[in-house]
Design an enzyme around this catalytic site. Structure first.
Site, PDB file in Angstrom:
ATOM      1  N   LYS A   1     -29.878  37.269  -1.507  1.00 56.24           N
ATOM      2  CA  LYS A   1     -29.579  38.425  -2.361  1.00 56.24           C
ATOM      3  C   LYS A   1     -30.703  39.448  -2.304  1.00 56.24           C
ATOM      4  O   LYS A   1     -30.461  40.650  -2.390  1.00 56.24           O
ATOM      5  CB  LYS A   1     -29.371  37.971  -3.806  1.00 56.24           C
ATOM      6  CG  LYS A   1     -28.062  37.241  -4.022  1.00 56.24           C
ATOM      7  CD  LYS A   1     -27.786  37.071  -5.508  1.00 56.24           C
ATOM      8  CE  LYS A   1     -26.758  36.004  -5.777  1.00 56.24           C
ATOM      9  NZ  LYS A   1     -25.452  36.304  -5.179  1.00 56.24           N
TER      10      LYS A   1
ATOM     11  N   ARG B   1     -18.021  36.034   7.071  1.00 57.40           N
ATOM     12  CA  ARG B   1     -17.000  35.131   7.619  1.00 57.40           C
ATOM     13  C   ARG B   1     -15.614  35.753   7.407  1.00 57.40           C
ATOM     14  O   ARG B   1     -15.496  36.742   6.679  1.00 57.40           O
ATOM     15  CB  ARG B   1     -17.047  33.805   6.844  1.00 57.40           C
ATOM     16  CG  ARG B   1     -16.830  34.030   5.351  1.00 57.40           C
ATOM     17  CD  ARG B   1     -16.624  32.777   4.529  1.00 57.40           C
ATOM     18  NE  ARG B   1     -16.176  33.106   3.193  1.00 57.40           N
ATOM     19  CZ  ARG B   1     -16.948  33.401   2.158  1.00 57.40           C
ATOM     20  NH1 ARG B   1     -18.264  33.424   2.308  1.00 57.40           N
ATOM     21  NH2 ARG B   1     -16.438  33.696   0.986  1.00 57.40           N
TER      22      ARG B   1
HETATM   23  C1  MV4 Z   1     -22.890  39.702 -12.038  1.00 59.04           C
HETATM   24  C2  MV4 Z   1     -22.054  39.934 -13.151  1.00 59.04           C
HETATM   25  C3  MV4 Z   1     -22.480  40.860 -14.064  1.00 59.04           C
HETATM   26  N1  MV4 Z   1     -23.654  41.495 -13.908  1.00 59.04           N
HETATM   27  N2  MV4 Z   1     -24.046  40.371 -11.916  1.00 59.04           N
HETATM   28  C4  MV4 Z   1     -20.323  36.193 -10.121  1.00 59.04           C
HETATM   29  C5  MV4 Z   1     -20.225  35.845  -8.687  1.00 59.04           C
HETATM   30  C6  MV4 Z   1     -21.537  36.228  -8.145  1.00 59.04           C
HETATM   31  N3  MV4 Z   1     -21.480  36.526  -6.754  1.00 59.04           N
HETATM   32  C7  MV4 Z   1     -21.941  37.396  -8.967  1.00 59.04           C
HETATM   33  N4  MV4 Z   1     -21.193  37.296 -10.178  1.00 59.04           N
HETATM   34  C8  MV4 Z   1     -21.411  38.150 -11.182  1.00 59.04           C
HETATM   35  N5  MV4 Z   1     -22.567  38.842 -11.093  1.00 59.04           N
HETATM   36  C9  MV4 Z   1     -24.407  41.235 -12.829  1.00 59.04           C
HETATM   37  N6  MV4 Z   1     -25.563  41.900 -12.688  1.00 59.04           N
HETATM   38  C10 MV4 Z   1     -20.870  39.237 -13.236  1.00 59.04           C
HETATM   39  C11 MV4 Z   1     -20.537  38.349 -12.263  1.00 59.04           C
HETATM   40  C12 MV4 Z   1     -19.281  37.694 -12.411  1.00 59.04           C
HETATM   41  C13 MV4 Z   1     -18.254  37.921 -11.502  1.00 59.04           C
HETATM   42  C14 MV4 Z   1     -18.415  38.763 -10.402  1.00 59.04           C
HETATM   43  C15 MV4 Z   1     -17.401  38.955  -9.504  1.00 59.04           C
HETATM   44  C16 MV4 Z   1     -16.194  38.311  -9.699  1.00 59.04           C
HETATM   45  C17 MV4 Z   1     -16.002  37.484 -10.768  1.00 59.04           C
HETATM   46  C18 MV4 Z   1     -17.034  37.267 -11.680  1.00 59.04           C
HETATM   47  C19 MV4 Z   1     -16.821  36.411 -12.763  1.00 59.04           C
HETATM   48  C20 MV4 Z   1     -17.851  36.215 -13.659  1.00 59.04           C
HETATM   49  C21 MV4 Z   1     -19.086  36.842 -13.469  1.00 59.04           C
END
Ligand code: MV4
Length: 506
Positions: free
Chosen positions: A116, A296
């Site tokens: 990241k 991918r």
């Molecule tokens: C976040 C977020 C809110 N704020 N980052 C979840 C998967 C991971 N790749 C990153 N995720 C999230 N990151 C910040 N700064 C909320 C999520 C998140 C989410 C993101 C994409 C799709 C579904 C999700 C479900 C819960 C939380």
């Protein structure tokens, strides 16, 4: 073009890759574990190599076994599918060392996007917005507290090596950060062998929108529009669609160009997906932030194929063989709407608990606009050892409403007996007014209490008949009806579980 490709995967994606090979006149070679002796990918290939016990750590994840099978078969290239070794930099390197073409990006692009910290820095360099936060690793608890104070609580503490939903912590205060910091670091080390953490501003209610990109070995990169993947449960996607119900033409163009910029900065080739979080902007319109890039082919790639008419897996193979991209950005047209439901052998009435077993009844839907990508047939087993995905149903329509109606028709036709499936959940979701309206975000399932509704059969009054219908469907399709079928002589259902495909090829 390659003559032979080894497919280092199983289930529906292995079958999908076999089909792309056939369409290109390539001979597909597969590998299989103990649990997959009778699997569909083994039946459909030209050549299958046994790679050991059922646990993937002893078979599908063992680099030497895969490389060995490829060498023995004389395959020139390896398609890793998704999961397993698809994002393993050591595997891509091992392919290169053995003069085998890895059908995917370079090991260097995979490494850049696997962290990241470095991927956020790459997005920033490309001029693409990232979520406010750190672009270097946190050095200490004090460092974390200082960064969080600057950003403002709540914040998200993330493992740099994490992906999907792994290694995430929502942190609401200094006290929480103080107590969480050390454990988050050791958890990250235990899970990813890398304790590096970063901090981002927490976005309250993002939508998850991702852009499909394709890049060739000459440096040309195009995007194929977006997929909306906001309907998730515990970071497991359940429904994906293209285009996003957000009707914002200007936004689509901007976010697509941003994805291409990220891919170009990474010198990316092959198929990839740039993920964004999207929120309504204070000034109207939408703000988007780079989240991560998946290096991918993804589970949900068919919705993009349906609206663009492009075979993404065939494109991956052509690109890896050195072909230039078949079309320019201006030639890409998205038409109509497509939705995908992931059919898992999981019990939606019991916390989506896995429900592995043998498919005693199995009849796939079809008809106008319906595509089913599966790795099973009647009599197949969903083994306990792997991801319990049975299939993906993709519905295409001239517009979103038609796609939804076709999906409902298809799910009604789909008969699966012997295991519980996620179908009843989709029956309820697809009839939900908020879903039909397209007001989606990543909290949709919780917010609308879709799962509670399923469990008790009594949430909002207007959903009760839907739940009743879903329940009926569930009990209809769950139980095998062997007598009915055998009487009609259609097939001898479940009488010879050891010979599940005895009618095939007749
Ligand atoms: C976040 C977020 C809110 N704020 N980052 C979840 C998967 C991971 N790749 C990153 N995720 C999230 N990151 C910040 N700064 C909320 C999520 C998140 C989410 C993101 C994409 C799709 C579904 C999700 C479900 C819960 C939380």
């Amino acid at each position: 073009m390659f003559k032979k490709i080894l497919i280092a995967n199983r289930g529906e994606i292995a079958v999908r890759i076999i089909r792309a090979c056939r369409d290109l006149g390539i001979s597909p070679v597969v590998v299989f574990s103990e649990a997959d002796r009778e699997a569909l990918h083994v039946r459909l290939c030209d050549e299958a190599h046994f790679i050991g016990p059922s646990p993937s750590l002893e078979s599908y994840l063992v680099i030497e076994k895969i490389i060995d099978a490829a060498r023995k078969s004389g395959a020139e290239a390896i398609h890793p599918g998704y999961g397993f070794l698809s994002e393993s930099e050591p595997f891509a390197q091992a392919c290169e060392d053995s003069k085998l073409v890895f059908i995917g990006p370079s090991a260097a692009s995979m490494k850049l996007m696997g962290s990241k910290i470095t991927s956020r820095a790459a997005a920033q360099k490309a001029g693409v917005p990232i979520v406010p936060g750190t672009t270097r690793s946190l050095r200490s608890r004090e460092d974390a507290l200082t960064a969080a104070a600057e950003i403002g609580y709540p914040v998200m503490l993330k493992a740099s090596a994490g992906g999907g939903g792994k290694g995430l912590r929502l942190v609401s205060s200094e006290e929480e950060l103080t107590s969480l910091y050390e454990t988050a670091g050791s958890e990250a080390r235990a899970s990813f062998n890398d304790s590096t953490l970063l901090i981002e501003k927490y976005l309250m209610k993002p939508r998850h929108i991702e852009i499909q990109v394709l890049g060739d070995l000459k440096g040309n990169v195009i995007h194929l529009g977006e997929r909306e993947c906001s309907i998730q449960r515990r970071h497991q996607k359940l429904v994906e669609e293209s285009p996003s119900p957000l009707e914002d033409v200007e936004f689509r163009r901007t976010i697509g160009e941003a994805a291409v910029a990220v891919a170009k900065t990474a010198h990316y080739h092959n198929a990839g997906t740039v993920e964004f979080m999207v929120e309504p902007a204070a000034t109207g319109g939408h703000s988007f932030y780079f989240l991560e890039m998946n290096t991918r082919i993804q589970v949900e790639h068919p919705v993009t194929e349906m609206v663009t008419g492009i075979d993404l897996v065939a494109e991956q193979i052509r690109i890896a063989a050195g072909s230039k991209l078949g079309c320019r950005q201006e030639e890409i047209r998205s038409r109509g709407a497509a939705i995908e439901c992931r059919i898992y052998a999981e019990d939606p009435y019991n916390h989506f608990f896995p429900s592995p077993g043998t498919l005693t009844t199995y009849v796939e839907p079809s008809g106008p606009g319906i595509r089913t990508d599966s790795g099973v047939g009647s009599g197949s087993t969903i083994p306990v050892e792997y991801d319990p995905l049975i299939s993906k149903v993709i519905a295409y329509g001239e517009n979103r409403q038609q796609a939804i109606l076709r999906m409902k028709r298809a799910l009604g036709e789909y008969k699966i007996g012997g295991v519980r499936t996620t179908i009843p959940f989709f029956q309820v979701l697809l009839s939900h007014p908020a879903f039909i309206e397209g007001s989606l975000d990543t909290h949709f399932i919780d917010e609308h209490q879709l799962i509670e509704g399923l469990k008790e059969g009594s949430c909002k009054s207007d959903t009760v008949p839907l739940i009743a219908a879903a329940l009926e469907h569930f009990y209809e399709t769950r139980k095998p009806k062997p007598r009915l079928y055998s009487k009609r002589g259609l097939w001898r259902n479940s009488q010879h579980p050891s010979d599940p495909f005895h009618k095939w090829g007749d």
